[in-house]
Design an enzyme around this catalytic site. Structure first.
Site, PDB file in Angstrom:
ATOM      1  N   LYS A  36     -59.310  73.285  28.641  1.00  0.00           N
ATOM      2  CA  LYS A  36     -60.590  74.007  28.711  1.00  0.00           C
ATOM      3  C   LYS A  36     -60.349  75.374  29.352  1.00  0.00           C
ATOM      4  O   LYS A  36     -59.912  75.458  30.489  1.00  0.00           O
ATOM      5  CB  LYS A  36     -61.609  73.222  29.542  1.00  0.00           C
ATOM      6  CG  LYS A  36     -61.983  71.897  28.899  1.00  0.00           C
ATOM      7  CD  LYS A  36     -62.949  71.112  29.762  1.00  0.00           C
ATOM      8  CE  LYS A  36     -62.309  70.635  31.044  1.00  0.00           C
ATOM      9  NZ  LYS A  36     -63.159  69.762  31.842  1.00  0.00           N
TER      10      LYS A  36
ATOM     11  N   THR B  65     -73.223  75.762  35.909  1.00  0.00           N
ATOM     12  CA  THR B  65     -72.085  75.146  35.227  1.00  0.00           C
ATOM     13  C   THR B  65     -71.698  73.804  35.835  1.00  0.00           C
ATOM     14  O   THR B  65     -70.688  73.224  35.462  1.00  0.00           O
ATOM     15  CB  THR B  65     -70.858  76.083  35.293  1.00  0.00           C
ATOM     16  OG1 THR B  65     -70.650  76.418  36.678  1.00  0.00           O
ATOM     17  CG2 THR B  65     -71.067  77.353  34.491  1.00  0.00           C
TER      18      THR B  65
ATOM     19  N   GLY C 209     -71.196  70.216  36.243  1.00  0.00           N
ATOM     20  CA  GLY C 209     -71.208  69.102  35.295  1.00  0.00           C
ATOM     21  C   GLY C 209     -70.684  69.480  33.916  1.00  0.00           C
ATOM     22  O   GLY C 209     -70.760  68.669  32.991  1.00  0.00           O
ATOM     23  N   THR C 210     -70.124  70.677  33.778  1.00  0.00           N
ATOM     24  CA  THR C 210     -69.645  71.113  32.458  1.00  0.00           C
ATOM     25  C   THR C 210     -68.522  70.205  31.937  1.00  0.00           C
ATOM     26  O   THR C 210     -68.534  69.791  30.779  1.00  0.00           O
ATOM     27  CB  THR C 210     -69.133  72.571  32.530  1.00  0.00           C
ATOM     28  OG1 THR C 210     -70.195  73.387  32.976  1.00  0.00           O
ATOM     29  CG2 THR C 210     -68.660  73.063  31.180  1.00  0.00           C
ATOM     30  N   GLY C 211     -67.560  69.894  32.818  1.00  0.00           N
ATOM     31  CA  GLY C 211     -66.417  69.063  32.398  1.00  0.00           C
ATOM     32  C   GLY C 211     -66.875  67.669  31.988  1.00  0.00           C
ATOM     33  O   GLY C 211     -66.423  67.119  30.975  1.00  0.00           O
ATOM     34  N   CYS C 212     -67.778  67.094  32.790  1.00  0.00           N
ATOM     35  CA  CYS C 212     -68.307  65.753  32.485  1.00  0.00           C
ATOM     36  C   CYS C 212     -68.982  65.779  31.114  1.00  0.00           C
ATOM     37  O   CYS C 212     -68.778  64.898  30.272  1.00  0.00           O
ATOM     38  CB  CYS C 212     -69.350  65.323  33.520  1.00  0.00           C
ATOM     39  SG  CYS C 212     -68.800  65.460  35.221  1.00  0.00           S
TER      40      CYS C 212
HETATM   41  C1  LIG Z   1     -69.727  62.364  40.479  1.00  0.00           C
HETATM   42  C2  LIG Z   1     -69.108  63.618  40.048  1.00  0.00           C
HETATM   43  N1  LIG Z   1     -68.341  63.633  38.952  1.00  0.00           N
HETATM   44  C3  LIG Z   1     -67.789  64.774  38.533  1.00  0.00           C
HETATM   45  C4  LIG Z   1     -67.997  65.936  39.212  1.00  0.00           C
HETATM   46  C5  LIG Z   1     -67.353  67.198  38.755  1.00  0.00           C
HETATM   47  O1  LIG Z   1     -68.277  68.108  38.238  1.00  0.00           O
HETATM   48  P1  LIG Z   1     -68.220  69.614  38.655  1.00  0.00           P
HETATM   49  O2  LIG Z   1     -66.792  70.073  38.504  1.00  0.00           O
HETATM   50  O3  LIG Z   1     -69.083  70.343  37.705  1.00  0.00           O
HETATM   51  O4  LIG Z   1     -68.710  69.719  40.063  1.00  0.00           O
HETATM   52  C6  LIG Z   1     -68.806  65.908  40.360  1.00  0.00           C
HETATM   53  N2  LIG Z   1     -69.059  67.021  41.079  1.00  0.00           N
HETATM   54  N3  LIG Z   1     -69.348  64.736  40.762  1.00  0.00           N
END
Ligand SMILES: Cc1ncc(COP(=O)(O)O)c(N)n1
Length: 564
Positions: free
Chosen positions: A190, A266, A268-271
């Site tokens: 990514k 942004t 939660g973008t990866g999730c």
């Molecule tokens: C429970 C959980 N899972 C994944 C992420 C990563 O997401 P991000 O990199 O956007 O903070 C997060 N912050 N929390």
């Protein structure tokens, strides 16, 4: 007799997410389930940890005991096997090893997003857990690290000190190294942390498919569009492109190229992207044109990009994405700081060849070089004088139809400007020995009458936005022509000195005219932002725009071919 309506239940693809909970709702399980729903799939979940988290950061993590993670996993699988499993935050080495053992003999398609550090900078995976990921890789079909994660996992150290400075060449090496070192079947690196230029991407042309975001194909229209950007004041760095690189067995399969969406929302973008890949894999038709595998990645990436682009304000930190955008699809994106004129962008890009053939018409080219026969210009300028009168009247009609002083002022301002513009026509005619009386008495040619009739017709039949639309292409187009000729002069392809048409060229690239163009564009965008069009309305507005651009071209034809 009452009849019962029976809806045959349609099977939904089952996607299981194994991840952590984000109490703020933007990432983790919450983002995954929203994405799964948006793709029309059914989501189940296995929780590995609970985070006390909001848009500002992670305050605490509560780990779920490994045996309970596995209990959840077995419970779900013993009931309804999933089509795909997405793995996100796995919390610790013990959970990773236990899951690796469970997945080993399953034939599900597994997507891993190696959640290591949150957007807010909190470590979500300890060092020994990163080591344990090695046990999991053999079961992973699709692996989606971002640049910092890929650097950590591959051991490749690029020359650039920060992710944002990485060149595309370095990213390509990084993607290949990550694929080789981890042994994950397919890697999607990514590229969101970096910003890549068009030239860097084009250097790879012909080597593998380069999949551009819709409406952003490489084309000769870029030159014209960059001029248009100049006076619509879109900042330079909008040229920054995001490139995601797909690698399989150490070979680049494809690049996905899109414009960088400028947003701090942004989280939660990866999730979201990794879950979207699982959903797209489960639902993409294996038939149809091209490689379905490329199509499904494109769908997942587009969904994620649109979710960022349409995000709404929430919280005080990095806000969440808009996962529901597919169900509330807007015909046009909302204006943003870096794309303040989405409507105009849409109109121009909706038929670039038509727009280009108008702006760079042979009449314009010859005018710029000073080789346009005087009789052609004379015919044109007389007809344009007539046209301006109709055009000013169309604005007066707009003022008449308007229901607010903002619109009344917008139309009358431009009508006044048109009256001033006509003075240039009078003075050109005077210099050709044509008196004002003779100019007024010159018979109107059919292309002029046709264009004027169309504009007035739209104005009388349609509503005020239709009228704004009908007068827009002339205003925006002349500004574009003026600026294009100015750039041609700078390149030595056109000339001002000794050119009979110098005043014409200077007037249409001058500050006064460009201010009127900018005002026209602002009015248009304001109207559309106040009352966003649906698909059907947008199609009608776009059709008016196309017709006017076509009639504008016919007007140049008239001058060049002395059409009466
Ligand atoms: C429970 C959980 N899972 C994944 C992420 C990563 O997401 P991000 O990199 O956007 O903070 C997060 N912050 N929390």
């Amino acid at each position: 007799m009452a009849s019962t309506l029976s809806l045959a239940p349609r099977k939904r693809q089952h996607i299981l997410t194994i991840a952590g909970s984000d109490s703020g709702g933007g990432a983790g399980i919450q983002a995954d389930l929203k994405t799964i729903e948006a793709f029309g799939c059914y989501g189940s979940s296995v929780l590995t940890g609970l985070t006390a988290q909001n848009t500002k950061g992670v305050q605490a993590v509560h780990e779920v005991p490994t045996d309970f993670v596995i209990k959840q996993f077995r419970s779900v699988l013993s009931d309804e096997p999933p089509a795909c499993i997405k793995l996100g935050m796995l919390t610790n080495a013990s959970i990773i090893r236990a899951l690796a053992a469970e997945l080993k003999d399953l034939d599900t398609i597994n997507v891993l997003d190696p959640v290591m550090i949150s957007t807010s900078g909190h470590t979500l995976l300890p060092e020994d857990a990163i080591e344990a990921l090695k046990d999991l890789y053999p079961s992973i079909d699709y692996f989606t690290p971002n640049i910092p994660e890929a650097i950590r996992l591959s051991g490749f150290s690029p020359k650039s000190s920060s992710s944002s400075d990485l060149t595309l060449r370095e990213m390509v090496t990084l993607a290949k190294e990550t694929n080789i070192k981890t042994g994950a079947f397919t890697v999607l690196l990514k590229g969101g942390h970096a910003s890549v230029s068009r030239e860097e991407v084009l250097a790879y042309k012909g080597q593998f498919p380069i999949l551009w975001e819709e409406g952003d194909e490489e084309s000769d229209a870029i030159e014209v569009l960059s001029l248009y950007k100049k006076y619509t004041q879109i900042p330079e760095h909008q040229k920054g492109l995001v490139v995601d690189i797909l690698v399989n067995q150490g070979e680049i399969q494809a690049m996905y190229v899109g414009k960088k969406v400028d947003s701090k929302n942004t989280h939660g973008t990866g999730c979201t992207l990794s879950t979207a890949i699982a959903c797209a894999y489960a639902t993409e038709s294996r038939e149809g044109p091209g490689d379905w595998n490329f199509r499904m990645f494109k769908r997942a990436i587009s969904y994620t990009q649109s979710a960022i682009a349409s995000s709404f304000p929430f919280g005080q930190g990095h806000g969440p994405l808009n996962h529901g955008h597919l169900s509330v699809k807007r015909a046009l994106p909302p204006p943003t700081k870096h794309n303040p004129h989405p409507f105009l962008s849409h109109l121009i890009q909706s038929n670039l060849p038509l727009w280009n053939s108008y702006v760079k018409h042979p009449f314009v080219v010859q005018l710029g070089k000073g080789t346009l026969p005087r009789e052609c210009f004379e015919h044109y300028i007389k007809q344009d004088y007539h046209y301006l009168k109709h055009y000013a009247r169309a604005h007066a009609l707009g003022a008449y139809k308007a229901n607010s002083f903002v619109d009344i002022k917008a139309f009358t301002d431009i009508a006044g400007h048109i009256a001033r513009e006509s003075e240039m026509h009078v003075s050109y005619c005077e210099s050709f020995g044509i008196s004002l009386k003779e100019l007024e008495a010159a018979p109107e040619a059919s292309p002029c009458a046709a264009y004027a009739r169309y504009v007035i017709d739209i104005g009388t039949q349609g509503d005020i936005l239709d009228l704004y639309m009908a007068v827009a292409s002339c205003l925006v187009g002349y500004g574009e022509v003026g600026l294009w000729l100015k750039s041609q002069v700078e390149k030595g392809e056109a000339k001002l000195e000794g050119n009979l048409y110098k005043r014409w060229m200077e007037d249409y690239s001058g500050a006064d005219f460009l201010r009127a163009v900018e005002r026209g564009i602002e009015n248009l965008e304001r109207r559309v932002a106040e009352d966003p069009p649906n698909e059907a309305r947008l199609a009608r507005l776009t059709a008016i725009w196309h017709e006017c651009v076509r009639l504008e071209s016919a007007f140049w034809d008239m001058g060049l071919n002395l059409i009466k």
